[in-house]
Each structure stands twice: as structure tokens, then as C-alpha cells.
Motif scaffolding. Sequence first.
Motif, PDB file in Angstrom:
ATOM      1  N   THR A  38       8.759   7.933   8.129  1.00  0.00           N
ATOM      2  CA  THR A  38       9.588   8.771   7.256  1.00  0.00           C
ATOM      3  C   THR A  38       9.424  10.212   7.723  1.00  0.00           C
ATOM      4  OG1 THR A  38       9.006   7.287   5.433  1.00  0.00           O
ATOM      5  CG2 THR A  38      10.161   9.324   4.870  1.00  0.00           C
ATOM      6  N   GLY A  39      10.287  10.631   8.613  1.00  0.00           N
ATOM      7  CA  GLY A  39      10.199  11.991   9.123  1.00  0.00           C
ATOM      8  C   GLY A  39       8.911  12.209   9.887  1.00  0.00           C
ATOM      9  N   ARG A  40       8.173  13.240   9.518  1.00  0.00           N
ATOM     10  CA  ARG A  40       6.909  13.547  10.211  1.00  0.00           C
ATOM     11  C   ARG A  40       5.776  12.619   9.787  1.00  0.00           C
ATOM     12  NH1 ARG A  40       4.332  17.912   9.129  1.00  0.00           N
ATOM     13  NH2 ARG A  40       5.357  18.449   7.159  1.00  0.00           N
ATOM     14  N   PHE A  41       6.017  11.860   8.715  1.00  0.00           N
ATOM     15  CA  PHE A  41       4.958  10.982   8.189  1.00  0.00           C
ATOM     16  C   PHE A  41       5.238   9.540   8.558  1.00  0.00           C
ATOM     17  CE2 PHE A  41       3.559  14.650   6.453  1.00  0.00           C
ATOM     18  CZ  PHE A  41       3.777  14.968   5.126  1.00  0.00           C
ATOM     19  N   SER A  42       4.190   8.822   8.945  1.00  0.00           N
ATOM     20  CA  SER A  42       4.279   7.388   9.193  1.00  0.00           C
ATOM     21  C   SER A  42       3.107   6.723   8.494  1.00  0.00           C
ATOM     22  CB  SER A  42       4.197   7.083  10.695  1.00  0.00           C
ATOM     23  OG  SER A  42       5.202   7.750  11.399  1.00  0.00           O
ATOM     24  N   SER A  43       3.309   5.494   8.081  1.00  0.00           N
ATOM     25  CA  SER A  43       2.204   4.754   7.466  1.00  0.00           C
ATOM     26  C   SER A  43       2.143   3.368   8.084  1.00  0.00           C
ATOM     27  CB  SER A  43       2.362   4.684   5.944  1.00  0.00           C
ATOM     28  OG  SER A  43       3.579   4.073   5.606  1.00  0.00           O
ATOM     29  N   PHE A  44       0.931   2.873   8.182  1.00  0.00           N
ATOM     30  CA  PHE A  44       0.687   1.591   8.857  1.00  0.00           C
ATOM     31  C   PHE A  44      -0.145   0.706   7.952  1.00  0.00           C
ATOM     32  CE2 PHE A  44      -0.043  -1.263  12.337  1.00  0.00           C
ATOM     33  CZ  PHE A  44      -1.335  -1.730  12.172  1.00  0.00           C
ATOM     34  N   LEU A  45       0.103  -0.583   8.022  1.00  0.00           N
ATOM     35  CA  LEU A  45      -0.670  -1.557   7.255  1.00  0.00           C
ATOM     36  C   LEU A  45      -1.022  -2.750   8.128  1.00  0.00           C
ATOM     37  CD1 LEU A  45      -1.816  -2.608   4.514  1.00  0.00           C
ATOM     38  CD2 LEU A  45       0.444  -3.649   4.136  1.00  0.00           C
ATOM     39  N   SER A  57       4.995   7.293   1.073  1.00  0.00           N
ATOM     40  CA  SER A  57       5.348   6.136   1.890  1.00  0.00           C
ATOM     41  C   SER A  57       4.792   4.863   1.269  1.00  0.00           C
ATOM     42  CB  SER A  57       4.759   6.326   3.290  1.00  0.00           C
ATOM     43  OG  SER A  57       5.212   5.323   4.173  1.00  0.00           O
ATOM     44  N   TYR A  58       5.369   3.723   1.677  1.00  0.00           N
ATOM     45  CA  TYR A  58       4.943   2.428   1.149  1.00  0.00           C
ATOM     46  C   TYR A  58       5.069   1.381   2.240  1.00  0.00           C
ATOM     47  CZ  TYR A  58       4.966  -1.768  -1.841  1.00  0.00           C
ATOM     48  OH  TYR A  58       4.684  -2.977  -2.440  1.00  0.00           O
ATOM     49  N   ASN A  59       4.033   0.542   2.345  1.00  0.00           N
ATOM     50  CA  ASN A  59       4.074  -0.587   3.279  1.00  0.00           C
ATOM     51  C   ASN A  59       3.923  -1.879   2.482  1.00  0.00           C
ATOM     52  OD1 ASN A  59       2.807   1.809   4.879  1.00  0.00           O
ATOM     53  ND2 ASN A  59       3.505   0.388   6.461  1.00  0.00           N
ATOM     54  N   ALA A  60       4.960  -2.668   2.468  1.00  0.00           N
ATOM     55  CA  ALA A  60       4.864  -4.004   1.881  1.00  0.00           C
ATOM     56  C   ALA A  60       4.461  -5.020   2.954  1.00  0.00           C
ATOM     57  CB  ALA A  60       6.192  -4.405   1.252  1.00  0.00           C
ATOM     58  N   LEU A  61       4.883  -4.759   4.163  1.00  0.00           N
ATOM     59  CA  LEU A  61       4.623  -5.666   5.286  1.00  0.00           C
ATOM     60  C   LEU A  61       3.733  -4.978   6.314  1.00  0.00           C
ATOM     61  CD1 LEU A  61       8.284  -6.917   5.805  1.00  0.00           C
ATOM     62  CD2 LEU A  61       6.456  -8.042   4.480  1.00  0.00           C
ATOM     63  N   LEU A  88       0.232  11.900  10.171  1.00  0.00           N
ATOM     64  CA  LEU A  88       1.026  13.106   9.976  1.00  0.00           C
ATOM     65  C   LEU A  88       1.186  13.793  11.324  1.00  0.00           C
ATOM     66  CD1 LEU A  88      -1.040  12.747   7.372  1.00  0.00           C
ATOM     67  CD2 LEU A  88       0.123  14.817   6.629  1.00  0.00           C
ATOM     68  N   GLN A  89       2.417  14.021  11.724  1.00  0.00           N
ATOM     69  CA  GLN A  89       2.698  14.646  13.023  1.00  0.00           C
ATOM     70  C   GLN A  89       3.171  16.082  12.811  1.00  0.00           C
ATOM     71  OE1 GLN A  89       4.602  11.805  15.948  1.00  0.00           O
ATOM     72  NE2 GLN A  89       5.155  10.757  14.061  1.00  0.00           N
ATOM     73  N   GLU A  90       3.055  16.858  13.884  1.00  0.00           N
ATOM     74  CA  GLU A  90       3.520  18.261  13.873  1.00  0.00           C
ATOM     75  C   GLU A  90       3.023  18.964  12.604  1.00  0.00           C
ATOM     76  OE1 GLU A  90       7.666  16.757  15.955  1.00  0.00           O
ATOM     77  OE2 GLU A  90       7.773  18.170  14.307  1.00  0.00           O
ATOM     78  N   LEU A 108       0.848  -1.185   0.000  1.00  0.00           N
ATOM     79  CA  LEU A 108       0.000   0.000   0.000  1.00  0.00           C
ATOM     80  C   LEU A 108       0.886   1.238   0.000  1.00  0.00           C
ATOM     81  CD1 LEU A 108      -3.082   0.796   0.254  1.00  0.00           C
ATOM     82  CD2 LEU A 108      -2.605   1.128   2.684  1.00  0.00           C
ATOM     83  N   SER A 109       0.642   2.117  -0.986  1.00  0.00           N
ATOM     84  CA  SER A 109       1.393   3.372  -1.089  1.00  0.00           C
ATOM     85  C   SER A 109       0.528   4.544  -0.641  1.00  0.00           C
ATOM     86  CB  SER A 109       1.807   3.627  -2.547  1.00  0.00           C
ATOM     87  OG  SER A 109       2.743   2.696  -2.995  1.00  0.00           O
ATOM     88  N   TRP A 110       1.201   5.621  -0.304  1.00  0.00           N
ATOM     89  CA  TRP A 110       0.519   6.887  -0.002  1.00  0.00           C
ATOM     90  C   TRP A 110       1.133   8.000  -0.832  1.00  0.00           C
ATOM     91  CZ3 TRP A 110      -3.752   7.507   3.032  1.00  0.00           C
ATOM     92  CH2 TRP A 110      -4.126   6.414   3.833  1.00  0.00           C
ATOM     93  N   TYR A 111       0.253   8.845  -1.394  1.00  0.00           N
ATOM     94  CA  TYR A 111       0.680   9.964  -2.214  1.00  0.00           C
ATOM     95  C   TYR A 111       0.023  11.243  -1.700  1.00  0.00           C
ATOM     96  CZ  TYR A 111       2.911   7.070  -5.770  1.00  0.00           C
ATOM     97  OH  TYR A 111       3.760   6.219  -6.432  1.00  0.00           O
ATOM     98  N   GLN A 112       0.747  12.348  -1.877  1.00  0.00           N
ATOM     99  CA  GLN A 112       0.237  13.675  -1.526  1.00  0.00           C
ATOM    100  C   GLN A 112       0.064  14.471  -2.816  1.00  0.00           C
ATOM    101  OE1 GLN A 112       3.091  16.735  -0.218  1.00  0.00           O
ATOM    102  NE2 GLN A 112       1.893  16.960   1.643  1.00  0.00           N
TER     103      GLN A 112
END
Lengths: 114, 109
Positions: B57-64, B47-51, B75-77, B32-36
Motif C-alpha cells: 500500500t504505497g510506501r508501506f508493505s506488510s508480510f505474513l 494494512s491487513y494480511n489475511a493470506l 516502510l520505504q522512503e 494480521l493488521s498493522w496500525y500507526q
Amino acid sequence: ETGVTQSPTHLIKTRGQQVTLRCSSQSGHNTVSWYQQALGQGPQFIFQYYREEENGRGNFPPRFSGLQFPNYSSELNVNALELDDSALYLCASSSGQGSSYEQYFGPGTRLTVT
Amino acid sequence: GQSLEQPSEVTAVEGAIVQINCTYQTSGFYGLSWYQQHDGGAPTFLSYNALDGLEETGRFSSFLSRSDSYGYLLLQELQMKDSASYFCALDTGRRALTFGSGTRLQVQP
């Protein structure tokens, strides 16, 4: 490193006409994908080209066609334009065959069909 | 086929944390990818989650979570420049990404 470029930025056509949109891929990328993005929606896959061959196609009619050139630039052609073809057309490049989760998008061509 | 669902709009204040959810239906996928995408701009990869699990990635995190057919972007801060549309996209290995309809994030001062 040169990014993905597209031309023209905006285009207005009349229903029934034909249009050609152009894309130059990012340096070093041999795969180009085209997407259609309607207002307020996510991009929808049209087709992909890898080494000058069509390498996958979404749910779009045959009047949407394309080309890829030896320098990996690409064209999207749409015949017999319909009002519903009005959208932002995005080109994305990546390296290697097949789907890539990280694609580099150009700024798009905004097509308006009247 | 595949389908993805995201909230259409999210509003948050500067400096806060916001989570954008994405649920999906697919018979199989690689990740699963995320695009802005800013208004009038090109989608850019975040960001990308294969697992399963969290990718930061910095202020951005992604979860799967594959078992729940669910992912999110955190998205933080938050900054004003984070006001944009955010898309989740399935990498099904079929030579294209399948995008959700996007979540419009408005960051308020």
C-alpha cells in the motif's frame, strides 16, 4: 463523513469515584469497541457493542460497563475507580457484527486517577 | 489466548527502508493488521494480511507467514512524519483486535 469523536479529552478523578466516557461513531458504522491503552502499551479490548447489545468482552471486571444508543453512539462507565485505571481510553467504530480488522479510532480520553 | 511480540524501538534515517517484525502465538486467527499511532493521536489502520505473502500500500508493505507465526511491516522512503508507534494486531474473529505492545520508530534526518 464525520470521524469518531470522544469526550472529554482529559479527565482527572479520585480513587473510588465513577466516570462516564462518551463516543460518537463514524457515520454509517453500527459497531463500537472500547479499548484501554496504558502508557507504552498496545490497546487492550474492553468490550464491543453492536446494535445496542454487548457483543463481546475482554478480560475486564464488571465495574467496566457500557451502553450503545440508537444512533450508535456509546458510553463507557467505570465504577469504583482504581489507580491502575489511569490510561487512554479509545473508542473504535466499524461496520457489521464481529471483529473487523479495520477499525476507526477516536482520539481517546486520557483518564488520570489520583 | 493470544500474544504478540514486537521490538520496543527501531531507529532509522530519512529515506531509508525499515522493517518492523511481529511474532505471534494464537490458536487461530483470520489475519494480521498493522496500525500507526502518533504521540497523542489515535491509532490509524495501515494494512491487513489475511493470506500469506506481501501486501503493498504505497510506501508501506506488510508480510505474513502463518507457518512461521511471523509478520512484518516494511516502510520505504522513510519520512520524518513516519516517526510514530506501530502495532501489529491479530484479528481472531472474536469481536476484537489483540494488539502487540508496539514498536516506537524514530526517523532521524
